[in-house]
Design an enzyme around this catalytic site. Structure first.
Site, PDB file in Angstrom:
ATOM      1  N   LYS A   1       0.830  -1.197   0.000  1.00  0.00           N
ATOM      2  CA  LYS A   1       0.000   0.000   0.000  1.00  0.00           C
ATOM      3  C   LYS A   1       0.868   1.252   0.000  1.00  0.00           C
ATOM      4  O   LYS A   1       2.009   1.225   0.484  1.00  0.00           O
ATOM      5  CB  LYS A   1      -0.865   0.054   1.279  1.00  0.00           C
TER       6      LYS A   1
ATOM      7  N   ARG B   1     -10.063 -11.851   1.923  1.00  0.00           N
ATOM      8  CA  ARG B   1     -10.932 -12.920   1.403  1.00  0.00           C
ATOM      9  C   ARG B   1     -10.271 -14.289   1.525  1.00  0.00           C
ATOM     10  O   ARG B   1     -10.951 -15.314   1.591  1.00  0.00           O
ATOM     11  CB  ARG B   1     -11.311 -12.614  -0.048  1.00  0.00           C
TER      12      ARG B   1
END
Length: 282
Positions: free
Chosen positions: A45, A119
């Site tokens: 990020k 996920r």
């Protein structure tokens, strides 16, 4: 979960918490994303996007706290809470884009974006939760920026089985938390099966519908059971000043919705549930 957490000095853990009163006739499984810090891994990020990533465990915190609250209220339903916890970090042993991981149950997944790690840990926990054949499965996760783009910072996106989504939204309305139903279009099923080397593709870099893609991916691990997915990426963390019953920082979003959902399930099962007006402040 092991693949996501292998880049950190702190090894991953899976927490299972159970509340099982003798009078329980309904079984609710709660699954919460517990990424204790998210650097993005090798798909790192920007620095400015990491400052609030200590909050990436808000889903796990919500389902655990909801379970404690349900137990404190003595609601006559069984609850199992699953919290897959890992730290998504960069190291020489971190998972790489292009790796293939095997989820519990044997489904293989091609990892294409290590910053879509939530996920993956949820898939393991969902697969374990459904092995116990609960009546209802609800997962809670700070899952996608796409859902924040769609609904803003104060509304949770809810995806899943139509009747369960309706139950969650009704519970949230009573609890004072804002939710909005979102779909899983048929093309998402095609997108998650686009990998040429694994059963599923974890991510596909298409800019549109990222929150719906993630929900379609999670659905693969619910074994067809009644299920709802709550994407709390927006309302889980308040970067502004306090307002209403929200503090600055972590808001605890979804706890009251889950408790009200548990009341509904207990009432539906015909177990005399204490009226919500008598337990305010718990």
């Amino acid at each position: 979960m092991l693949g996501v957490g292998r880049g950190s000095d702190a090894p991953p853990r899976l927490v299972r918490l159970e509340y099982a009163p003798e009078a329980a006739s309904t079984h609710l499984a709660l699954v919460g994303k517990g990424i204790t810090f998210d650097s993005g891994g090798l798909t790192i990020k920007p620095g400015s996007s990491m400052t609030t990533m200590k909050s990436d465990m808000a889903g796990a915190a919500a389902v655990l706290q909801a379970t404690f609250a349900i137990a404190a209220l003595g609601l006559p339903i069984k609850v199992t809470a699953w919290a897959p916890m890992a730290e998504n970090m960069v190291s020489g042993d971190a998972a790489r884009p292009g790796d293939v991981l095997t989820i519990r149950g044997g489904t293989t997944v091609e990892v294409l974006n290590t910053d879509a790690e939530g996920r993956l840990v949820l898939a393991d926990a969902l697969a374990m939760a459904v092995e116990e054949q609960p009546d209802l499965v609800v997962d809670v996760a700070t899952l996608t920026g796409a859902m924040v783009m769609a609904l803003g910072e104060k509304v949770c996106g809810v995806v899943g089985t139509d009747d369960v989504v309706a139950q969650v939204i009704a519970a949230g309305t009573r609890a004072g938390e804002a939710h909005w139903a979102m779909p899983i279009p048929e093309e998402m099923s095609e997108r998650i099966r686009s990998s040429k080397v694994a059963d599923l593709a974890q991510h596909d870099w298409v800019r549109w519908g990222g929150g719906l893609y993630a929900a379609a991916f999670l659905r693969e691990f619910t074994a067809g059971l009644p299920w709802a997915h709550l994407d709390i990426a927006g309302p889980s963390f308040n970067s502004g000043g306090p307002f209403g019953d929200w503090t600055s920082g972590g808001t605890g979003f979804a706890v009251t919705t889950l408790v009200d959902l548990a009341r509904d399930l207990a009432a539906t099962a015909g177990s005399g549930v204490q009226d919500s007006s008598t337990v305010s402040g718990d």
